[in-house]
Enzyme design. Structure first.
Site, PDB file in Angstrom:
ATOM      1  CE1 TYR A   1      79.261 -29.995  -9.312  1.00 53.77           C
ATOM      2  CE2 TYR A   1      79.174 -27.835  -8.267  1.00 53.77           C
ATOM      3  CZ  TYR A   1      79.722 -28.698  -9.195  1.00 53.77           C
ATOM      4  OH  TYR A   1      80.729 -28.256 -10.014  1.00 53.77           O
ATOM      5  CB  CYS A   2      72.925 -25.874  -7.330  1.00 51.75           C
ATOM      6  SG  CYS A   2      71.584 -26.447  -6.271  1.00 51.75           S
ATOM      7  CB  THR A   3      74.314 -22.089  -4.167  1.00 51.37           C
ATOM      8  OG1 THR A   3      74.784 -21.621  -5.424  1.00 51.37           O
ATOM      9  CG2 THR A   3      74.933 -21.285  -3.034  1.00 51.37           C
TER      10      THR A   3
END
Ligand SMILES: [Zn+2]
Ligand SMILES: [Zn+2]
Length: 295
Positions: free
Chosen positions: A182-184
């Site tokens: 996951y990331c922004t």
């Protein structure tokens, strides 16, 4: 009325220089400002301006072969959030230095992680429990103030550090787990999940729209803890009025979300220093070595 548009699209671009010129001319003609990156992998942009001009921008950009189904996200803000209109050509959309190994076709990044909607993330966890591992695809300082519960946070200062981290052996015990990267906003994991699969992680996922979309759906009543770090003057945003503070002051270990750059210019590390410690000049340095180095 002003707004900001955020978007990315992975699709083969034969002539990035030509795309750059076209985008620059288009944005200038509409009076937009922002940052756009183009590469052979596709496009990634944030632009601000009048709503009507932004609508014209979307319409025109969708004419480009491969950009037809681009998803534009609208956000608060406007033209004045950016100093100028910048369009740049780079070898890759995120600086992982992995462009030689990444293949992009009309459907996107080839052999990336399976996309999950926020509710599918919960289904996966309900079904497989501890066999599901969250893997943070951001820089370590972003994860200090907020991350998924029990997430693995790699030791990364920049995206360039991911390849050495993945190849260090530290995460080999996770190779047969279900990895939710996951990331922004999702763009980093489009690439990172493919890089992980190439390095023997067997079952890799990514969250559609990243933490932003997950937060819109579940706020602080799901598997997320803390703030979302953002790359503008706000530094961090809470999803709700009951967000928890999980960041720790590097000096007193008290809870804080306050970022400071180490006062030693040659260090400049972004670290968490609480409001109390901040009052002591010595503690504006992130280590005693940094404090000594200025004397
Ligand atoms: Zn403190
Ligand atoms: Zn320092």
């Amino acid at each position: 009325m002003q707004k900001i548009l955020l978007y990315y699209k992975f699709t083969p671009v034969k002539d990035p220089e030509l795309l750059k010129l076209w985008q620059k001319t288009l944005c200038d003609s509409l009076g937009l400002r922002g940052r756009i990156l183009v590469s052979r992998q596709g496009i990634n942009g944030t632009v601000g301006g009048n709503i009507d001009d932004l609508k014209s921008y979307c319409k025109a950009t969708k004419q480009f072969p491969g950009f037809k189904d681009i998803v534009f996200k609208w956000s608060e803000g406007g033209r004045d959030n950016f100093p100028r209109m910048s369009v740049k050509v780079k070898p890759e959309l995120v600086a992982f230095e992995s462009w030689q190994e990444i293949e992009v076709n009309e459907r996107g990044v080839v052999d990336g992680g399976t996309h999950l909607k926020p509710e599918q993330v919960h289904e996966l966890v309900e079904q497989y429990g501890d066999d599901v591992v969250f893997f943070d695809g951001r820089n370590q300082y972003e994860a200090k103030v907020g991350r998924f519960k029990n997430a693995i946070v790699p030791d990364t200062r920049t995206s360039r550090d991911f390849i050495p981290e993945l190849e260090s052996g530290k995460y080999d015990h996770l190779k047969d787990k279900k990895i939710v990267s996951y990331c922004t906003g999702g763009i980093r994991c489009e690439l990172l999940s493919a890089m992980m699969k190439k390095r023997g992680f067997e079952d890799v996922y990514q969250i559609d729209g990243g933490i932003v979309k997950y937060g819109e759906k579940y706020g602080d009543d799901g598997l997320w803890e803390g703030q979302l770090y953002v790359f503008d003057s706000r530094m961090g945003v809470d999803f709700s009025d009951h967000a928890t503070v999980i960041g720790e002051c590097i000096h007193c270990q008290g809870r804080t979300s306050n970022y400071e750059n180490c006062a030693l210019p040659s260090c400049n590390d972004l670290v968490l220093i609480c409001e109390t410690c901040k009052q002591t000049p010595d503690k504006l340095y992130h280590t005693s070595e940094c404090a000594k180095a200025t004397v």
